[in-house]
Design an enzyme around this catalytic site. Sequence first.
Site, PDB file in Angstrom:
ATOM      1  N   VAL A  88       0.854  -1.184   0.000  1.00  0.00           N
ATOM      2  CA  VAL A  88       0.000   0.000   0.000  1.00  0.00           C
ATOM      3  C   VAL A  88       0.890   1.235   0.000  1.00  0.00           C
ATOM      4  O   VAL A  88       1.819   1.347   0.798  1.00  0.00           O
ATOM      5  CB  VAL A  88      -0.932   0.026   1.240  1.00  0.00           C
ATOM      6  CG1 VAL A  88      -1.711   1.336   1.298  1.00  0.00           C
ATOM      7  CG2 VAL A  88      -1.893  -1.159   1.212  1.00  0.00           C
ATOM      8  N   GLY A 133       4.221   4.168   3.102  1.00  0.00           N
ATOM      9  CA  GLY A 133       3.851   2.924   2.445  1.00  0.00           C
ATOM     10  C   GLY A 133       4.013   1.765   3.411  1.00  0.00           C
ATOM     11  O   GLY A 133       4.583   1.925   4.495  1.00  0.00           O
ATOM     12  N   LYS A 134       3.498   0.634   3.058  1.00  0.00           N
ATOM     13  CA  LYS A 134       3.699  -0.571   3.864  1.00  0.00           C
ATOM     14  C   LYS A 134       3.362  -1.789   3.022  1.00  0.00           C
ATOM     15  O   LYS A 134       2.488  -1.734   2.158  1.00  0.00           O
ATOM     16  CB  LYS A 134       2.772  -0.553   5.090  1.00  0.00           C
ATOM     17  CG  LYS A 134       3.260  -1.430   6.210  1.00  0.00           C
ATOM     18  CD  LYS A 134       4.369  -0.715   6.981  1.00  0.00           C
ATOM     19  CE  LYS A 134       4.700  -1.368   8.274  1.00  0.00           C
ATOM     20  NZ  LYS A 134       5.366  -0.401   9.164  1.00  0.00           N
ATOM     21  N   GLY A 135       4.050  -2.882   3.318  1.00  0.00           N
ATOM     22  CA  GLY A 135       3.759  -4.128   2.629  1.00  0.00           C
ATOM     23  C   GLY A 135       3.516  -5.227   3.635  1.00  0.00           C
ATOM     24  O   GLY A 135       3.908  -5.126   4.805  1.00  0.00           O
TER      25      GLY A 135
END
Length: 444
Positions: A88, A133-135
Amino acid sequence: MTNSTKKPVSVKKNSKRRHSRSIVSRKNLTIPISVFGNVMKQFDAAAKKLKMDSSIMDFIKMPRRSTIVNLPVRMDDGSFKMFKAYRVQHSIARGPAKGGLRYHPDVTLDEVQALASWMTWKCAVVNIPFGGGKGGVVCDPNKLSEGELERLTRRYVADMIELFGPDDDIPAPDVGTGPKVMAWFMDTYAMRENRSVPGVVTGKPISLGGSLGRVEATGRGVMLCTREAAKHLKIDLSQATAAVQGFGNVGSIGAKLLHDLGVTFTHVSDVHGAIHNPKGINIDDLIKYLHAKKSIIGFPGTKTVRPDAVLFAKVDILIPAALENVITEKNADKVRARIVAEGANGPTTPEADKILAKNNIFVIPDILCNAGGVTVSYFEWVQNRIGYFWPEDEVNRRLEEKMVAAFQDVLEVSKKNRATMRIAGFMVAIMRVVDVVEQRGIYS
Ligand code: GLU
């Protein structure tokens, strides 16, 4: 896109998906707490105080882009298994999307969107030129072999390669990942680009372009914020007691550095359970014990207690350093610490926040308290770009400068607006993002 938090579901008592950190019961229904919903509430409370243009608020609060992929991974026995994975990008207003990659069985899109959003506000609070962001990958890294983890990581990069890049989106370690995963990430990206691109991830091993001080940075930031909070509240750290929930990278290093300042830790917990010694636990020895035994349980001189005892310990400082939603409206009244230093992302729900504030507990919010990690990630990215590496004391000195300045900025806004440190942190961050958006304009 589906969002697991949208409809109330009832969950069987011993179901695997049932997770105390994310479930509240209402009458006979059990409803997961939406972590992204929590961020929205935090954002809205700060936006209300700022009285700013609501269309800009709508623009900056929603995630810009959410990607879901299903990754086929070859297992050691020759079979293939599918893994759901996310990335994201919440915001790229202040710079490339920045934030960790989480490997955990309970990862959901809702959680990754929340974590990506917190990254936007975190980077703005410490004033570094990144968005958020992040995953995440739904997997249990403890149950995968090294080869399986490597193949999973490489496939994750390959399937979303167009998202990443030093000017686009820069992952880093998070829960369940570390320097080794970052090395595979960087190598896969570099092979696909056919050139060396160290700045595509941070938190790399030192020999691959990582920064000295990065592994310790989040814990060091927790220590620095706690030190500043103690100064503000006139608490003498050499006489102070503390409890830490979670003894991974953040909890153990944060506790070690506070222990070095004279803080007595009476309670420590990790995934296996909790330990207690009213006279204090030697954190340096506990870290060695953990490395040898893979668990803190049984550490000499301590007795095993219920994990709850850590959150409710009568101490000066409580450090939640595990996962989200551990302090909720159900238990917040039992927290007896004077300072809650949020090493984890999102450990306190907005409802619990109100109870802590009413009880005069000083919360150092996650977006400030655990921002040391991404701050040194920024330093790593800068060093990768200039191709020149700083000694560790320079990294630590610059980190201290950034953390203390951020703490003071948030404290000032908190005093001026009679707002909690959390709301003040969001106010500082929102003002910085809005400033950039106003200057850039909205392309439509
Ligand atoms: N995963 C860490 C966090 O939640 C670090 C992110 C980064 O360094 O980009 O802040």
